[in-house]
Motif scaffolding. Sequence first.
Motif, short mmCIF file in Angstrom:
data_model
loop_
_atom_site.label_atom_id
_atom_site.label_comp_id
_atom_site.label_asym_id
_atom_site.label_seq_id
_atom_site.Cartn_x
_atom_site.Cartn_y
_atom_site.Cartn_z
N LYS A 157 24.22 43.69 15.87
CA LYS A 157 23.86 44.51 17.05
C LYS A 157 23.81 43.68 18.33
O LYS A 157 23.41 44.18 19.38
CB LYS A 157 22.50 45.18 16.82
N ARG A 158 24.17 42.38 18.22
CA ARG A 158 24.18 41.48 19.37
C ARG A 158 22.82 41.42 20.06
O ARG A 158 22.73 41.42 21.29
CB ARG A 158 25.26 41.88 20.36
N MET A 159 21.76 41.35 19.27
CA MET A 159 20.41 41.31 19.82
C MET A 159 20.00 39.86 20.10
O MET A 159 20.49 38.94 19.45
CB MET A 159 19.42 41.94 18.82
N HIS A 160 19.08 39.67 21.03
CA HIS A 160 18.40 38.40 21.29
C HIS A 160 19.36 37.25 21.56
O HIS A 160 19.16 36.16 21.09
CB HIS A 160 17.50 38.03 20.12
N GLY A 161 20.41 37.43 22.28
CA GLY A 161 21.31 36.34 22.60
C GLY A 161 22.50 36.22 21.68
O GLY A 161 23.39 35.42 21.94
N PHE A 162 22.56 36.99 20.59
CA PHE A 162 23.73 36.96 19.73
C PHE A 162 24.96 37.54 20.43
O PHE A 162 26.08 37.27 20.01
CB PHE A 162 23.49 37.75 18.43
N GLY A 163 24.78 38.32 21.47
CA GLY A 163 25.90 38.93 22.16
C GLY A 163 26.51 38.04 23.22
O GLY A 163 27.57 38.36 23.75
N ASP A 164 25.90 36.94 23.55
CA ASP A 164 26.42 36.07 24.62
C ASP A 164 27.64 35.31 24.16
O ASP A 164 27.80 34.99 23.02
CB ASP A 164 25.33 35.08 25.07
N LEU A 208 8.81 36.63 -3.70
CA LEU A 208 9.59 35.41 -3.46
C LEU A 208 11.09 35.67 -3.57
O LEU A 208 11.89 35.04 -2.89
CB LEU A 208 9.18 34.31 -4.45
N TYR A 209 11.48 36.61 -4.42
CA TYR A 209 12.89 36.96 -4.55
C TYR A 209 13.38 37.73 -3.32
O TYR A 209 14.45 37.46 -2.78
CB TYR A 209 13.11 37.79 -5.82
N LEU A 210 12.58 38.69 -2.87
CA LEU A 210 13.04 39.60 -1.81
C LEU A 210 12.92 39.02 -0.41
O LEU A 210 13.74 39.34 0.47
CB LEU A 210 12.26 40.91 -1.88
N LEU A 211 11.93 38.18 -0.15
CA LEU A 211 11.67 37.73 1.22
C LEU A 211 12.88 37.06 1.89
O LEU A 211 13.26 37.46 3.00
CB LEU A 211 10.44 36.81 1.24
N PRO A 212 13.54 36.06 1.28
CA PRO A 212 14.70 35.47 1.98
C PRO A 212 15.86 36.44 2.10
O PRO A 212 16.64 36.36 3.07
CB PRO A 212 15.06 34.26 1.12
N ARG A 213 16.00 37.35 1.17
CA ARG A 213 17.09 38.33 1.24
C ARG A 213 16.86 39.31 2.39
O ARG A 213 17.78 39.66 3.13
CB ARG A 213 17.25 39.02 -0.09
N PHE A 214 15.61 39.76 2.53
CA PHE A 214 15.30 40.65 3.66
C PHE A 214 15.42 39.90 4.98
O PHE A 214 15.84 40.47 5.98
CB PHE A 214 13.91 41.25 3.52
N LYS A 215 15.07 38.63 5.00
CA LYS A 215 15.25 37.86 6.24
C LYS A 215 16.73 37.74 6.58
O LYS A 215 17.11 37.86 7.74
CB LYS A 215 14.61 36.47 6.11
N GLY A 216 17.57 37.52 5.57
CA GLY A 216 19.01 37.49 5.80
C GLY A 216 19.52 38.80 6.35
O GLY A 216 20.35 38.82 7.25
N ILE A 217 18.99 39.91 5.83
CA ILE A 217 19.40 41.23 6.31
C ILE A 217 18.97 41.41 7.77
O ILE A 217 19.76 41.89 8.60
CB ILE A 217 18.82 42.34 5.40
N VAL A 218 17.75 41.03 8.10
CA VAL A 218 17.24 41.20 9.46
C VAL A 218 18.06 40.35 10.43
O VAL A 218 18.47 40.81 11.50
CB VAL A 218 15.74 40.86 9.53
N VAL A 219 18.32 39.09 10.06
CA VAL A 219 19.12 38.22 10.94
C VAL A 219 20.54 38.77 11.07
O VAL A 219 21.11 38.80 12.17
CB VAL A 219 19.13 36.77 10.41
N GLY A 220 21.12 39.24 9.99
CA GLY A 220 22.45 39.83 10.03
C GLY A 220 22.50 41.07 10.90
O GLY A 220 23.45 41.28 11.65
N TYR A 221 21.46 41.91 10.82
CA TYR A 221 21.41 43.11 11.64
C TYR A 221 21.34 42.74 13.12
O TYR A 221 22.03 43.33 13.95
CB TYR A 221 20.21 43.97 11.24
N GLN A 222 20.51 41.75 13.43
CA GLN A 222 20.39 41.32 14.83
C GLN A 222 21.72 40.75 15.32
O GLN A 222 22.11 40.98 16.47
CB GLN A 222 19.27 40.28 14.97
N TRP A 223 22.42 40.03 14.45
CA TRP A 223 23.72 39.47 14.83
C TRP A 223 24.72 40.60 15.07
O TRP A 223 25.46 40.59 16.06
CB TRP A 223 24.21 38.52 13.74
#
Length: 133
Positions: free
Chosen positions: A126-133, A109-124
């Motif tokens: 790297k401009r993945m999935h529409g973040f680059g538009d 429960l501690y790590l899951l939202p933090r890892f999700k934040g990291i994954v979303v931040g990484y995608q942002w």
Amino acid sequence: MTHSTSDGTAATQAETRQIKPTLLRGWRRRCPNCGSGPMFKGYLKVRDTCPNCEENLSHHRADDGPAYLTILVVGHLMAPLILVVYENFRPEPLTLATLFTVGCVAASLYLLPRFKGIVVGYQWAKRMHGFGD
Ligand SMILES: [Zn+2]
């Protein structure tokens, strides 16, 4: 010719998003763009836009990535730890099961939202999935 290459390089570097600070902002569950607005609405729901800088966060596709990372880390921490505790302290089986059940749930429960934040931040970053538009 050198001038235009220099300008092109400068423009590319200005558009480059830094990975490391973005991952740290994700770990802190903050907006990858400004670092101060909250990324989540509730426990795991990513906001459509940052309330601070209006950055569109709806392009993320974290899917199962954060859960995979959480299982990977918690499993690799708890599996050796349960062996060490059992070999050194020989607790009652019910005590051992209770201890590690609570420990695994709490760590997950501690790590899951933090890892999700990291994954979303990484995608942002790297401009993945529409973040680059
Ligand atoms: Zn923001």
